[in-house]
Design a protein around this motif. Sequence first.
Motif, PDB file in Angstrom:
ATOM      1  N   GLU A 215       0.838  -1.210   0.000  1.00 30.82           N
ATOM      2  CA  GLU A 215       0.000   0.000   0.000  1.00 30.82           C
ATOM      3  C   GLU A 215       0.867   1.252   0.000  1.00 30.82           C
ATOM      4  N   ARG A 216       1.920   1.231   0.782  1.00 36.59           N
ATOM      5  CA  ARG A 216       2.807   2.384   0.816  1.00 36.59           C
ATOM      6  C   ARG A 216       3.508   2.590  -0.539  1.00 36.59           C
ATOM      7  N   LYS A 217       3.851   1.478  -1.195  1.00 38.78           N
ATOM      8  CA  LYS A 217       4.472   1.593  -2.517  1.00 38.78           C
ATOM      9  C   LYS A 217       3.512   2.195  -3.527  1.00 38.78           C
TER      10      LYS A 217
ATOM     11  N   VAL B 151       1.057   4.146  -2.851  1.00 41.87           N
ATOM     12  CA  VAL B 151       0.896   5.574  -2.525  1.00 41.87           C
ATOM     13  C   VAL B 151       2.095   6.374  -3.032  1.00 41.87           C
ATOM     14  N   ARG B 152       3.303   5.797  -2.821  1.00 45.36           N
ATOM     15  CA  ARG B 152       4.515   6.506  -3.281  1.00 45.36           C
ATOM     16  C   ARG B 152       4.547   6.649  -4.796  1.00 45.36           C
TER      17      ARG B 152
END
Length: 868
Positions: free
Chosen positions: A145-147, A149-150
């Motif tokens: 999820e963070r990837k 978003v990034r």
Amino acid sequence: MADPFLATKKGNHQPTLSVLIQNSIIPTSHNEQVELPSAPQLDHDLFAGPTFEPSDFLLSRRHTGLDDLRSELRAYLATLRTSLVAVINEEYEAFIGLSLGLRHANVASSLATIRRPVLSIRTEVSRVKDELEAMKHEMESVLGERKEVRESKALLRRLLEMEDGVEKVEGLLKLGEGAAQDRDAPDRLHVVDSPAKRLERIAGEYSQMLYLVAKAGDLPFVRSLDPRIERITSTLHLDLSQLLTSVLTSAGTTSPKTTRESLTSLLRTYASLGLHSAAEDIIRRTVVRPFVLKTIHRDVLTSVQSPVVPYTPLGPATTISQSTGLAPAINVIDKDDRGVPSFYALEPIRLPKPDQNRWVAGTAPGEPEAHPLAELYNKLLAFISRDCGMLLDIAERTLAVPPPTTLAVALAVAADDKQKKRAGYDILTDVLWDEIANRLMSELGQTIYAAGRPSVFHQNYTITSTFISRIESISPSLSHLHSLRTHPSYSNFTRRFQLPVYFQLRFKEIVTAVERTLDGGANQAGGETFLLAESEVIWKALQLAWNDDVYLPELAARFWRLSLQLLSRYRTWLHSVVPKYVMPTSASSANLSALAAGGTPSSRTSFETGRPSLAASPMNGTRPGTPADEPSEEATLRQLTVLIADSARMEKKVYQLFDERIRSKLLGEDDAAEGSAASVLRDSLALVSSIGPSLASQIITILTKRCADHLKHVKPVVNQIRASTRRGPNEPSYFVHNIFKDLRAYMTGPGKDIDEALRTKWAAAVVEDVMSRYANILTSTKKVQAGLRWLKKGRQGLGFFGRGAPADDGAPEEDKVKLQMQLDIDTLVKEAAAIGIDVTDSVAYDALRKSIEEGEGDAAPVPAGAAT
């Protein structure tokens, strides 16, 4: 001692080994011991070693019999079995005790006690493993999820940057609302920069914008920006095109430094955008094509040409564009800061002055040196040098990619360029040469490629080759040169020069003149170099083939083959003519056909006639059959001399021609190699001069016969002296001065055309042969006189009582004859020295002296020509 093998021989049976050993006597000594071979003892280390080889084992026991070896191995096997049984018996009790101990112990209860903790540990490990897997999946989900978003933030940032880039480029190009007013207003932020620098910076931002668009991918927002990007692209291309056109057309009003800076920025901008072809098209339309259309037209070679001022580094600043009004790439206005780089300073084409001494000259004497085609090419070279020199220097040298270091790499790069777009500019090939070559072929093709007129074709081809060489000389690298030579317009332009047709016309021109002279004969003597017209025409044909007005380097092999064919034709003609002059009789024959027909000595005065000609004698036809039609001695001598002189002179002249002209034009020839041009020429000339020895033999034979004819007066003179009452001779015989008269007349007449060394050699052979015959005549005369005196003495007989009457031995007569012969020989030696022959070391001269010094009948005859 009895023979130990005697009994065996008598018994007719073979002895055994034991019998032979018993009967043999082996010498022994108490102090010497015989060492017999011994094998090592069999043990476990011998067989268990890592290096054991059965073959080595058998070789070590090669002196042991097979039965003994088998016995040893069986004994060792029995020993091994016994040892194995002993080992088993020793450990057997321990093996049995271990089995009984396990059977009687409480093994099952021990295993049950251990099983429960082990299963508990396995359950705990499985639980911990499942918890770790769950934590791992949860962590991977959070990281994913963070990837996302990034990546979304990065994509959004790129989209924002892309939009900012589009807006920035639009702002630099003054697009959008109020674009018309903004584009007309001056750019106050960049007022210090030139338009070329401004567009170069815009092109950098444009390239960055295209990079961001490519990184964003196919998104709806990106597709929504396509109209704006297309508008930016078209506007940027339009601005670049207008500015480049403006710089090219206004170059005459600006300094070369400013023009060079603007062109460098613009061409660098085009190169950064990958628009090499677009820049070349602008240069073609603005600079090259207008000049080519105005300069090259159908009437350019017939109209009056204005002179072209050659380029000089310190000369006045002028350009062609000043007179034509066309758009120049540069306009040199300052002699201290010239815009033409020295690399592109092309020299004009200069034609050599016509040679009036050549047989067929390319330019008639008195014709002006200027040539319309050369003047046209000089205009084109001046245009390339002055108006396009700076442009070529910037595009192909300043902004060029690093050139390949070797020819192989250059060819590989050129091959790759055929499949993909070229990495740099090639204005010289794709613009200048393409326009010039196509215009020349379309407008002046019929005039330049004049295959039906060899002289015009040769001059046009030579001038055009020089023009092409000038253009090739300014190629900045091997890859550019290869690109020029493989360009379709280059191949089409050079292919239209029909070199085979030109050679066939020259071949026909040369061969026709040669065959007309050789087959039809000539009614006049030779020319300036040779005595015969046939030799002269062959020599002129060889010169013509290698004249600068006829020879072309691309046809070197064909002209070399033509030269060898001419020499072969000359040799064939010589061998067809030589049999007509070969004497029908041998050297010892006293009659020639001409003398048999009643020839008079008056024919010998023909040595003082003019230069000879084969057509002047009846020998050019078939050989007649009647004696009256046979050639006279004078004609034969003259024609043989002419043939030898011409063949020798032809060999010398051809070698000279080869050294002066041909060798330098046949590149890559090694004279020492087998089959080289020099060796082939030597073989051909050897065949031409091969007739010399046979013809020289005929000349020597004729001269010897004519000189020896006067020796028939020797015997009458001797008889006259014997019958004379004078006290002694005081002058030579009347015939002595006439012996070498014909030889002297030949040496000062026809023989002058022969090389002096060869002429002297022939004269020495004739003198030697004549003196040999003279010595033989004197010897035979003395023998005859001696026989007559002996016969005369015998007729007087013996008187009574054994006494004979005294006889006269003729001593005073012999002394007078000897003195006369001595005087004649001395005079003959002086006559030989007068024609340059020294006979002091001659064998025939020694025989001649001995013939008058030795006693009667002592001198042996000397064969004619023994010393020759």
